[in-house]
Design a protein around this motif. Structure first.
Motif, PDB file in Angstrom:
ATOM      1  N   SER A  42       0.572  -1.432   0.042  1.00  0.00           N
ATOM      2  CA  SER A  42      -0.052  -0.002   0.014  1.00  0.00           C
ATOM      3  C   SER A  42       0.713   1.082  -0.103  1.00  0.00           C
ATOM      4  O   SER A  42       0.692   2.161  -0.679  1.00  0.00           O
ATOM      5  CB  SER A  42      -0.824  -0.059   1.110  1.00  0.00           C
ATOM      6  N   LEU A  43       1.732   1.337   0.762  1.00  0.00           N
ATOM      7  CA  LEU A  43       2.858   2.465   1.031  1.00  0.00           C
ATOM      8  C   LEU A  43       3.531   2.849  -0.502  1.00  0.00           C
ATOM      9  O   LEU A  43       3.761   3.661  -1.136  1.00  0.00           O
ATOM     10  CB  LEU A  43       4.044   2.243   1.883  1.00  0.00           C
ATOM     11  N   LYS A  44       3.879   1.623  -1.252  1.00  0.00           N
ATOM     12  CA  LYS A  44       4.649   1.685  -2.586  1.00  0.00           C
ATOM     13  C   LYS A  44       3.411   2.120  -3.402  1.00  0.00           C
ATOM     14  O   LYS A  44       3.817   2.999  -4.281  1.00  0.00           O
ATOM     15  CB  LYS A  44       5.051   0.382  -2.903  1.00  0.00           C
ATOM     16  N   CYS A  46       1.193   4.059  -2.837  1.00  0.00           N
ATOM     17  CA  CYS A  46       0.820   5.552  -2.613  1.00  0.00           C
ATOM     18  C   CYS A  46       2.070   6.280  -3.092  1.00  0.00           C
ATOM     19  O   CYS A  46       1.815   7.583  -3.768  1.00  0.00           O
ATOM     20  CB  CYS A  46       0.457   5.639  -1.146  1.00  0.00           C
ATOM     21  N   ALA A  47       3.302   5.859  -3.007  1.00  0.00           N
ATOM     22  CA  ALA A  47       4.530   6.603  -3.220  1.00  0.00           C
ATOM     23  C   ALA A  47       4.430   6.551  -4.749  1.00  0.00           C
ATOM     24  O   ALA A  47       4.805   7.775  -5.431  1.00  0.00           O
ATOM     25  CB  ALA A  47       5.819   6.021  -2.783  1.00  0.00           C
ATOM     26  N   ASP A  48       4.218   5.666  -5.691  1.00  0.00           N
ATOM     27  CA  ASP A  48       4.124   5.597  -7.135  1.00  0.00           C
ATOM     28  C   ASP A  48       3.078   6.606  -7.607  1.00  0.00           C
ATOM     29  O   ASP A  48       3.264   7.326  -8.414  1.00  0.00           O
ATOM     30  CB  ASP A  48       3.952   4.121  -7.836  1.00  0.00           C
ATOM     31  N   SER A  49       1.885   6.553  -7.042  1.00  0.00           N
ATOM     32  CA  SER A  49       0.713   7.563  -7.355  1.00  0.00           C
ATOM     33  C   SER A  49       1.169   8.926  -7.030  1.00  0.00           C
ATOM     34  O   SER A  49       1.056   9.668  -8.044  1.00  0.00           O
ATOM     35  CB  SER A  49      -0.448   7.391  -6.692  1.00  0.00           C
ATOM     36  N   TRP A  50       1.879   9.063  -6.052  1.00  0.00           N
ATOM     37  CA  TRP A  50       2.321  10.513  -5.822  1.00  0.00           C
ATOM     38  C   TRP A  50       3.492  11.060  -6.881  1.00  0.00           C
ATOM     39  O   TRP A  50       3.285  12.056  -7.422  1.00  0.00           O
ATOM     40  CB  TRP A  50       3.136  10.511  -4.407  1.00  0.00           C
ATOM     41  N   GLU A  51       4.267   9.988  -7.230  1.00  0.00           N
ATOM     42  CA  GLU A  51       5.399  10.370  -8.151  1.00  0.00           C
ATOM     43  C   GLU A  51       4.840  10.550  -9.472  1.00  0.00           C
ATOM     44  O   GLU A  51       5.396  11.532 -10.122  1.00  0.00           O
ATOM     45  CB  GLU A  51       6.409   9.252  -8.281  1.00  0.00           C
ATOM     46  N   ARG A  52       3.785   9.882  -9.930  1.00  0.00           N
ATOM     47  CA  ARG A  52       3.140   9.996 -11.120  1.00  0.00           C
ATOM     48  C   ARG A  52       2.310  11.288 -11.102  1.00  0.00           C
ATOM     49  O   ARG A  52       2.296  12.015 -12.086  1.00  0.00           O
ATOM     50  CB  ARG A  52       2.217   9.044 -11.369  1.00  0.00           C
ATOM     51  N   GLU A  54       3.248  14.058  -9.401  1.00  0.00           N
ATOM     52  CA  GLU A  54       4.473  15.208  -9.553  1.00  0.00           C
ATOM     53  C   GLU A  54       5.106  15.105 -10.828  1.00  0.00           C
ATOM     54  O   GLU A  54       4.993  16.171 -11.364  1.00  0.00           O
ATOM     55  CB  GLU A  54       5.294  14.766  -8.632  1.00  0.00           C
TER      56      GLU A  54
END
Length: 237
Positions: A42-44, A46-52, A54
């Motif tokens: 789930s954390l990964k 969320c991080a990938d979604s945030w990076e996309r 940005e």
């Protein structure tokens, strides 16, 4: 018999106290491992979604900067002739090929740089990648030995493909045509189309800039005016 009774009375029943069995411990560890995997997954995500997100914001901002440049400066290009020495052949200021463009325009008052400017736009290679560079110089012939106020900026990096095309027609009614170059003309094109593709494979929507001044050969007399006069944007409003 008394001793036996005491022993019987002092004995303690351990039958109701029992530890975890090995199977129970293994099941608990397995469930904990699954929970940890789900948590990190789930954390990964969320991080990938945030990076996309940005990256998407960066792409949109880049597109807005490039579009604003063309819409602000190219759309008000001036149909002027270069101010050249008498022995040199007179040439029109607007010259365009499939991957380069030269035109004269004026900065807005907020830019802090007055007068008409010559913009030179081209696709070049820097640090093993293609970039779109813009060179800006004043549209005047400076005195010999004077320092030229030249500015070079990178408009866009990571460019895979960059093409320009130019549209013209005899009048508003006749059907026009698109050309890959606009060289040695005596007027401005009606439209300029810009196509850009980035290294990440993303194609930008084609940008079509409507030039507000459609210069004709009647503008040739502007080439005879002094640069001191034509270097004031107000005279072309």
């Amino acid at each position: 018999m008394r001793i036996n009774k005491v022993t019987t009375a002092g004995s303690f029943d351990h039958s109701h106290l029992r530890g975890f069995t090995l199977i129970e411990v293994l099941i608990a560890m397995t469930l904990l491992s699954i929970m940890m995997v789900l948590l990190f997954t789930s954390l990964k995500i969320c991080a990938d979604s945030w990076e996309r997100g940005e990256s998407k914001i960066t792409d949109v901002n880049e597109m807005a900067v490039v579009y604003n440049f063309f819409q602000r400066d190219l759309s008000i290009a001036k149909p002027l002739w270069k101010d050249l020495p008498a022995e040199e052949e007179k040439s029109f200021s607007f010259q365009g090929s499939s991957q380069s463009l030269q035109f004269v325009s004026a900065f807005p008052a907020s830019a802090g740089r007055s007068g008409l400017q010559m913009f030179s736009l081209n696709l070049s290679e820097e640090n093993n990648e293609q970039v779109i560079n813009v060179t800006i110089v004043p549209f005047i012939r400076i005195a010999e030995g004077a320092k030229l106020q030249k500015e070079e900026v990178t408009l866009l990096k990571h460019v895979s493909d960059f093409t320009l095309s130019y549209f013209s027609s005899a009048n508003e009614i006749s059907e026009g045509t698109w050309a890959d170059e606009w060289l040695n003309k005596e007027a401005l094109p009606r439209l300029v189309k810009i196509n850009i593709k980035l290294d990440n494979g993303i194609y930008w929507p084609a940008m079509i800039i409507d030039l507000k001044v459609t210069g004709t050969t009647d503008n040739a007399n502007l080439g005879t005016e002094s640069t001191a006069d034509i270097n004031q944007p107000e005279s072309f409003q």
